[in-house]
Design an enzyme around this catalytic site. Sequence first.
Site, PDB file in Angstrom:
ATOM      1  N   GLU A 296       4.709  30.791 -32.372  1.00 23.55           N
ATOM      2  CA  GLU A 296       5.949  30.207 -32.086  1.00 23.55           C
ATOM      3  C   GLU A 296       7.062  30.963 -31.921  1.00 23.55           C
ATOM      4  OE1 GLU A 296       5.534  27.346 -30.750  1.00 23.55           O
ATOM      5  OE2 GLU A 296       3.459  26.787 -31.636  1.00 23.55           O
TER       6      GLU A 296
ATOM      7  N   GLU B  66       8.212  25.621 -29.920  1.00 23.81           N
ATOM      8  CA  GLU B  66       9.183  26.674 -30.380  1.00 23.81           C
ATOM      9  C   GLU B  66      10.678  26.486 -30.296  1.00 23.81           C
ATOM     10  OE1 GLU B  66       7.002  26.166 -27.884  1.00 23.81           O
ATOM     11  OE2 GLU B  66       7.363  27.021 -25.963  1.00 23.81           O
TER      12      GLU B  66
ATOM     13  N   TYR C  17      -3.280  29.306 -22.148  1.00 21.90           N
ATOM     14  CA  TYR C  17      -3.292  30.146 -23.107  1.00 21.90           C
ATOM     15  C   TYR C  17      -4.330  31.241 -22.932  1.00 21.90           C
ATOM     16  CZ  TYR C  17      -0.812  26.408 -25.466  1.00 21.90           C
ATOM     17  OH  TYR C  17       0.056  25.429 -25.934  1.00 21.90           O
TER      18      TYR C  17
ATOM     19  N   HIS D 243       7.484  32.945 -28.789  1.00 16.96           N
ATOM     20  CA  HIS D 243       8.108  32.487 -27.910  1.00 16.96           C
ATOM     21  C   HIS D 243       9.610  32.688 -27.835  1.00 16.96           C
ATOM     22  CE1 HIS D 243       5.053  29.629 -25.908  1.00 16.96           C
ATOM     23  NE2 HIS D 243       4.762  28.965 -26.912  1.00 16.96           N
TER      24      HIS D 243
HETATM   25  N1  BES Z   1       4.880  25.224 -26.576  1.00 16.63           N
HETATM   26  C1  BES Z   1       3.610  24.704 -27.062  1.00 16.63           C
HETATM   27  C2  BES Z   1       3.690  23.295 -27.398  1.00 16.63           C
HETATM   28  C3  BES Z   1       3.519  22.516 -26.084  1.00 16.63           C
HETATM   29  C4  BES Z   1       3.028  23.024 -24.843  1.00 16.63           C
HETATM   30  C5  BES Z   1       4.066  21.294 -26.033  1.00 16.63           C
HETATM   31  C6  BES Z   1       3.003  22.140 -23.771  1.00 16.63           C
HETATM   32  C7  BES Z   1       4.311  20.388 -24.953  1.00 16.63           C
HETATM   33  C8  BES Z   1       3.524  20.744 -23.668  1.00 16.63           C
HETATM   34  C9  BES Z   1       3.486  25.550 -28.316  1.00 16.63           C
HETATM   35  O1  BES Z   1       4.105  26.713 -28.417  1.00 16.63           O
HETATM   36  C10 BES Z   1       1.962  25.721 -28.453  1.00 16.63           C
HETATM   37  O2  BES Z   1       1.379  26.419 -27.754  1.00 16.63           O
HETATM   38  N2  BES Z   1       1.428  25.126 -29.710  1.00 16.63           N
HETATM   39  C11 BES Z   1       0.181  25.333 -30.048  1.00 16.63           C
HETATM   40  C12 BES Z   1       0.060  26.223 -31.032  1.00 16.63           C
HETATM   41  C13 BES Z   1      -1.175  27.219 -31.058  1.00 16.63           C
HETATM   42  C14 BES Z   1      -1.437  27.763 -29.840  1.00 16.63           C
HETATM   43  C15 BES Z   1      -1.081  28.255 -31.948  1.00 16.63           C
HETATM   44  C16 BES Z   1      -0.364  24.088 -30.506  1.00 16.63           C
HETATM   45  O3  BES Z   1       0.261  22.998 -30.521  1.00 16.63           O
HETATM   46  O4  BES Z   1      -1.506  23.769 -30.747  1.00 16.63           O
HETATM   47 ZN    ZN Z   2       2.882  27.959 -27.094  1.00 19.44          ZN
END
Ligand code: BES
Ligand code: ZN
Length: 625
Positions: free
Chosen positions: A292, A267, A392, A295
Amino acid sequence: MPLQLASKRPQTGLLRDPCTNSNYYDFNVIQTQLNLNVSFETKLLSGTVTYSLSFANHLVSQLTLDTSYLTIKSVTVNEQPLSYTLHPRFEPYGSPLEINLGQVDKKFQVSIDFSTTDKCTALQFIKGDTGPYLFSQCQSIHARSFFPCFDTPGMKSSYAFEISSPLKVLMTGLPESCDEVNVYKFKQPIPIPSYLVAIASGKILSAPIGPRSDVYCEEPKIDQCQWEFEQDMELFIEVAEKLTFKYEWSKFDVLVLPLSFPYGGMENPNITFATPSLLCKDRSQVKVLAHELAHSWAGNLVTNCSWEHFWLNEGWTVYLERRILGAVAAVKAKQQGAEDYELQGEKVRHFSAFLGIGEFCQSFSDLPQEATSLVWDLKGQDPDEFYSRVPYEKGFLFLYHIEQTVGIKAFDEFIPFYFKRFRYKSIDSFQFIDLLYEFFDAKVLDTIDFDKWLFGTGLPEIPKFDTSLVDECTTLADKWVESFKMGDESQLKSQFSEKDLVKFNGNQHLVFLNDLAEKLEGLDVDAKLVRLVAEIYPFYSRSENFEIIFSFSKLLITFGKFDESDTVVQRFASWLHTVGRMKYVRPGYKLLSKYISKEFAIKTFESTDIYHPICKSLVRKDLGI
Ligand code: BES
Ligand code: ZN
């Protein structure tokens, strides 16, 4: 606040983040200026970061910043060179950079000349589809390997960036006009933590996907990107604004990266980074952009004050994401004249919850106990190693439980109240609970076991979700299981055909595949029969949807008793070389290791160089290399 919970509140609000070496609590950042030079020849960044600071605590005379694998060339305070010490590295937090401030006024400027090194964990210089390419990934604690910083989500700053690069540059923030060639300027007026600073540079084109959104990508995939996202992007923003308040960041653009990008999405404000695996040709992965986008409020305006409270970022985001998906489905149903459009929207929200929680439960047994609570103890730990579906989905379930307890109407009023109260700030879970008690009737809230939700380990109780969109999928899975039990191959062939799947959308296929896999666990089914799924449903072998490819391969490899020479295994191994998203890569190699052999998994992993440093290091740990 319930008494039990209050006793766990830290006595001092100061040392809230154990994952930074910086003394961030002693200062306020007024502004950060980051000037960089990108070299694709040396694969390094060099430049100067300048902090305009004021004291939060007048007794200190030292400033300590986070660094990791950086070269420090010089330090000045108010433009006077000063002494500094770069302490030896200690894992996993890097090398503290300690600067003696001497005599300075309340407000002062510190500048550091530095360059990255080839050990940098935040940046990847790679060969893109059309030329050299650079991108960063700072969350959770990699910003310190990009520039010297207060690498904690507990500290925020507005930024100005000035980057010189031979190729187009995109950064967190809004572009500013600049007359110099190969120089790109950006301003980020909203204060952000260091983990949201991001850079990409390459031969990048853009295409509109909404009135305040463009998608960026290298040329070959730009049209596909536009098709995949243009139908939903603005709708997402509009319904998100209805749930919260006006989108504050002006533009919401998306950069689709080369395949080694290790996450589904990241994000980064103004320029969300996304994996090319979203380009599945059925628009079913655009939901990652809803996440995203959410966020923009949860995480980017209201930020967890340390990674110990990461669920505040991700749990809230998943909660909003599902509200957005439900509301958009309702809008579409209404446009098509449905009278029960609200109900249809709610069904879509519940479907999304069912799917996410299913994946969460499946991954649960692999997790160390201490990572299964919402609030973590991260002293000495690398937050990336605690990463899982817990923040999550358990976070979502917690918020859903509160929503159900207070009633959705009342909760709808709380949502903007929460995000407005804490915007531009970083908070912990206790401040969130305090605000609940400020807003809702204590008698109603007291029925919630907050202590258990925040600090309890293990799976929470899973509520009943509406399953109307799930039932068709699980019924088909049940039918397959029954036929497997009968064990008659020819009957099986006559009973099922590709027609079974025509009514399913992309995400319903996943429910079917995951449900079938779950139901086969513990049953002693003939592997030959399981292999028939591929023969009867060739749609799955042809699919370009990464979610389907992964779930389908997992089903076959888990129950099909293949060895490494079988085409199913060979194809899956080759596919793992075309994707860098850790959601597939990490469980993918674990699958090969468990059901084919550890040697084969290691051999396959080591025969490619496409993975991101973060991904490489985690897979190495997973495989015990
Ligand atoms: N912020 C996260 C990705 C992240 C988390 C990177 C912790 C590094 C450390 C991002 O918003 C995320 O949650 N991405 C998910 C998307 C999904 C839940 C829709 C992913 O990458 O799978
Ligand atoms: Zn996320």
